[in-house]
Design a protein around this motif. Structure first.
Motif, mmCIF file in Angstrom:
data_model
loop_
_atom_site.group_PDB
_atom_site.id
_atom_site.type_symbol
_atom_site.label_atom_id
_atom_site.label_comp_id
_atom_site.label_asym_id
_atom_site.label_seq_id
_atom_site.Cartn_x
_atom_site.Cartn_y
_atom_site.Cartn_z
ATOM 1 N N ALA A 51 13.997 -27.583 -75.156
ATOM 2 C CA ALA A 51 14.345 -28.985 -74.910
ATOM 3 C C ALA A 51 15.833 -29.216 -75.171
ATOM 4 C CB ALA A 51 13.498 -29.913 -75.776
ATOM 5 N N GLU A 52 16.334 -28.649 -76.251
ATOM 6 C CA GLU A 52 17.759 -28.787 -76.578
ATOM 7 C C GLU A 52 18.619 -28.104 -75.515
ATOM 8 O OE1 GLU A 52 21.214 -29.667 -79.075
ATOM 9 O OE2 GLU A 52 19.269 -30.573 -78.679
ATOM 10 N N LEU A 53 18.202 -26.928 -75.059
ATOM 11 C CA LEU A 53 18.949 -26.223 -74.023
ATOM 12 C C LEU A 53 18.984 -27.030 -72.733
ATOM 13 C CD1 LEU A 53 20.461 -23.710 -73.079
ATOM 14 C CD2 LEU A 53 18.242 -22.672 -72.563
ATOM 15 N N ASP A 54 17.858 -27.605 -72.342
ATOM 16 C CA ASP A 54 17.819 -28.452 -71.149
ATOM 17 C C ASP A 54 18.760 -29.646 -71.288
ATOM 18 O OD1 ASP A 54 15.974 -26.797 -69.943
ATOM 19 O OD2 ASP A 54 14.242 -28.040 -70.486
ATOM 20 N N ARG A 55 18.736 -30.294 -72.449
ATOM 21 C CA ARG A 55 19.609 -31.440 -72.697
ATOM 22 C C ARG A 55 21.079 -31.026 -72.616
ATOM 23 N NH1 ARG A 55 22.769 -33.591 -76.269
ATOM 24 N NH2 ARG A 55 22.428 -32.024 -77.861
ATOM 25 N N LEU A 56 21.408 -29.901 -73.212
ATOM 26 C CA LEU A 56 22.792 -29.433 -73.203
ATOM 27 C C LEU A 56 23.243 -29.035 -71.798
ATOM 28 C CD1 LEU A 56 22.828 -27.371 -76.499
ATOM 29 C CD2 LEU A 56 23.992 -29.535 -76.065
ATOM 30 N N ARG A 57 22.339 -28.469 -71.018
ATOM 31 C CA ARG A 57 22.693 -28.116 -69.638
ATOM 32 C C ARG A 57 22.986 -29.375 -68.812
ATOM 33 N NH1 ARG A 57 18.477 -23.135 -68.574
ATOM 34 N NH2 ARG A 57 19.846 -21.531 -69.434
ATOM 35 N N ARG A 58 22.152 -30.412 -68.993
ATOM 36 C CA ARG A 58 22.397 -31.672 -68.278
ATOM 37 C C ARG A 58 23.730 -32.277 -68.706
ATOM 38 N NH1 ARG A 58 16.943 -32.395 -69.460
ATOM 39 N NH2 ARG A 58 17.472 -33.766 -71.183
ATOM 40 N N GLU A 59 23.977 -32.275 -70.018
ATOM 41 C CA GLU A 59 25.235 -32.819 -70.535
ATOM 42 C C GLU A 59 26.424 -32.026 -70.019
ATOM 43 O OE1 GLU A 59 27.420 -33.296 -74.850
ATOM 44 O OE2 GLU A 59 25.243 -33.409 -74.792
ATOM 45 N N ASN A 60 26.288 -30.715 -69.973
ATOM 46 C CA ASN A 60 27.367 -29.864 -69.476
ATOM 47 C C ASN A 60 27.661 -30.162 -68.006
ATOM 48 O OD1 ASN A 60 29.286 -27.867 -69.472
ATOM 49 N ND2 ASN A 60 27.831 -26.188 -69.236
ATOM 50 N N ALA A 61 26.620 -30.330 -67.207
ATOM 51 C CA ALA A 61 26.813 -30.650 -65.785
ATOM 52 C C ALA A 61 27.528 -31.986 -65.631
ATOM 53 C CB ALA A 61 25.468 -30.671 -65.073
ATOM 54 N N GLU A 62 27.147 -32.971 -66.433
ATOM 55 C CA GLU A 62 27.792 -34.286 -66.356
ATOM 56 C C GLU A 62 29.266 -34.200 -66.760
ATOM 57 O OE1 GLU A 62 27.617 -38.696 -68.377
ATOM 58 O OE2 GLU A 62 25.816 -37.457 -68.440
ATOM 59 N N LEU A 63 29.547 -33.454 -67.817
ATOM 60 C CA LEU A 63 30.934 -33.309 -68.271
ATOM 61 C C LEU A 63 31.779 -32.562 -67.244
ATOM 62 C CD1 LEU A 63 30.333 -32.568 -72.050
ATOM 63 C CD2 LEU A 63 31.254 -34.664 -71.038
ATOM 64 N N ARG A 64 31.209 -31.556 -66.587
ATOM 65 C CA ARG A 64 31.942 -30.853 -65.529
ATOM 66 C C ARG A 64 32.278 -31.801 -64.387
ATOM 67 N NH1 ARG A 64 31.845 -25.116 -65.428
ATOM 68 N NH2 ARG A 64 30.589 -24.251 -67.123
ATOM 69 N N MET A 65 31.307 -32.656 -64.028
ATOM 70 C CA MET A 65 31.534 -33.615 -62.965
ATOM 71 C C MET A 65 32.640 -34.595 -63.354
ATOM 72 S SD MET A 65 28.822 -36.191 -61.125
ATOM 73 C CE MET A 65 28.613 -37.156 -62.617
ATOM 74 N N ARG A 66 32.610 -35.092 -64.577
ATOM 75 C CA ARG A 66 33.652 -36.019 -65.031
ATOM 76 C C ARG A 66 35.025 -35.359 -65.025
ATOM 77 N NH1 ARG A 66 31.299 -39.597 -70.045
ATOM 78 N NH2 ARG A 66 29.493 -40.442 -68.934
ATOM 79 N N CYS A 67 35.064 -34.106 -65.453
ATOM 80 C CA CYS A 67 36.333 -33.366 -65.471
ATOM 81 C C CYS A 67 36.861 -33.207 -64.048
ATOM 82 C CB CYS A 67 36.120 -32.006 -66.125
ATOM 83 S SG CYS A 67 37.628 -31.056 -66.328
ATOM 84 N N ASP A 68 35.972 -32.901 -63.109
ATOM 85 C CA ASP A 68 36.371 -32.759 -61.709
ATOM 86 C C ASP A 68 36.924 -34.077 -61.162
ATOM 87 O OD1 ASP A 68 36.575 -31.195 -59.289
ATOM 88 O OD2 ASP A 68 34.872 -32.359 -58.529
ATOM 89 N N VAL A 69 36.268 -35.181 -61.498
ATOM 90 C CA VAL A 69 36.738 -36.500 -61.052
ATOM 91 C C VAL A 69 38.124 -36.779 -61.621
ATOM 92 C CG1 VAL A 69 36.338 -38.990 -61.265
ATOM 93 C CG2 VAL A 69 34.443 -37.470 -60.654
ATOM 94 N N LEU A 70 38.335 -36.470 -62.883
ATOM 95 C CA LEU A 70 39.654 -36.696 -63.498
ATOM 96 C C LEU A 70 40.730 -35.831 -62.848
ATOM 97 C CD1 LEU A 70 38.705 -36.979 -67.272
ATOM 98 C CD2 LEU A 70 39.539 -38.800 -65.776
ATOM 99 N N LYS A 71 40.401 -34.587 -62.529
ATOM 100 C CA LYS A 71 41.379 -33.713 -61.871
ATOM 101 C C LYS A 71 41.766 -34.270 -60.507
ATOM 102 C CE LYS A 71 39.957 -29.341 -63.968
ATOM 103 N NZ LYS A 71 39.305 -28.040 -63.697
ATOM 104 N N ARG A 72 40.759 -34.724 -59.758
ATOM 105 C CA ARG A 72 41.047 -35.280 -58.428
ATOM 106 C C ARG A 72 41.863 -36.567 -58.537
ATOM 107 N NH1 ARG A 72 36.599 -33.589 -54.323
ATOM 108 N NH2 ARG A 72 35.766 -31.757 -55.373
ATOM 109 N N SER A 73 41.538 -37.389 -59.519
ATOM 110 C CA SER A 73 42.291 -38.634 -59.723
ATOM 111 C C SER A 73 43.739 -38.338 -60.071
ATOM 112 C CB SER A 73 41.659 -39.468 -60.838
ATOM 113 O OG SER A 73 40.361 -39.850 -60.490
#
Length: 84
Positions: A51-73
């Protein structure tokens, strides 16, 4: 361990059938019981760890997406400030 757990046969009987010492099998059964009670098993991660691994994977995907948005901005901001 599994034979004791799944069949309900006494440790001494299973150990005798397998040709091993009952003390050895008793230790293995106790270790298996301990692992199961603490959410881990031979198969790998326990329920809580999965359960913790699943939560961390979801969080990691969200953080990668946010980082990508910031780079593009930032890239758009740099282009805009250079007059392009």
């Amino acid at each position: 361990m599994r034979l004791v757990r799944e069949t309900g046969k006494p440790i001494a009987q299973v150990a005798r059938d397998l040709g091993i010492k009952d003390g050895t099998l008793a230790n293995w059964v106790a270790l298996d019981r301990h692992r199961r009670e603490n959410g881990t098993s031979e198969e790998g991660l326990g329920e809580h760890e999965r359960a913790e691994l699943d939560r961390l994977r979801r969080e990691n995907a969200e953080l990668r997406m946010r980082c990508d948005v910031l780079k593009r901005s930032l890239a758009l901001w740099v282009q805009d400030s250079m007059g392009r």
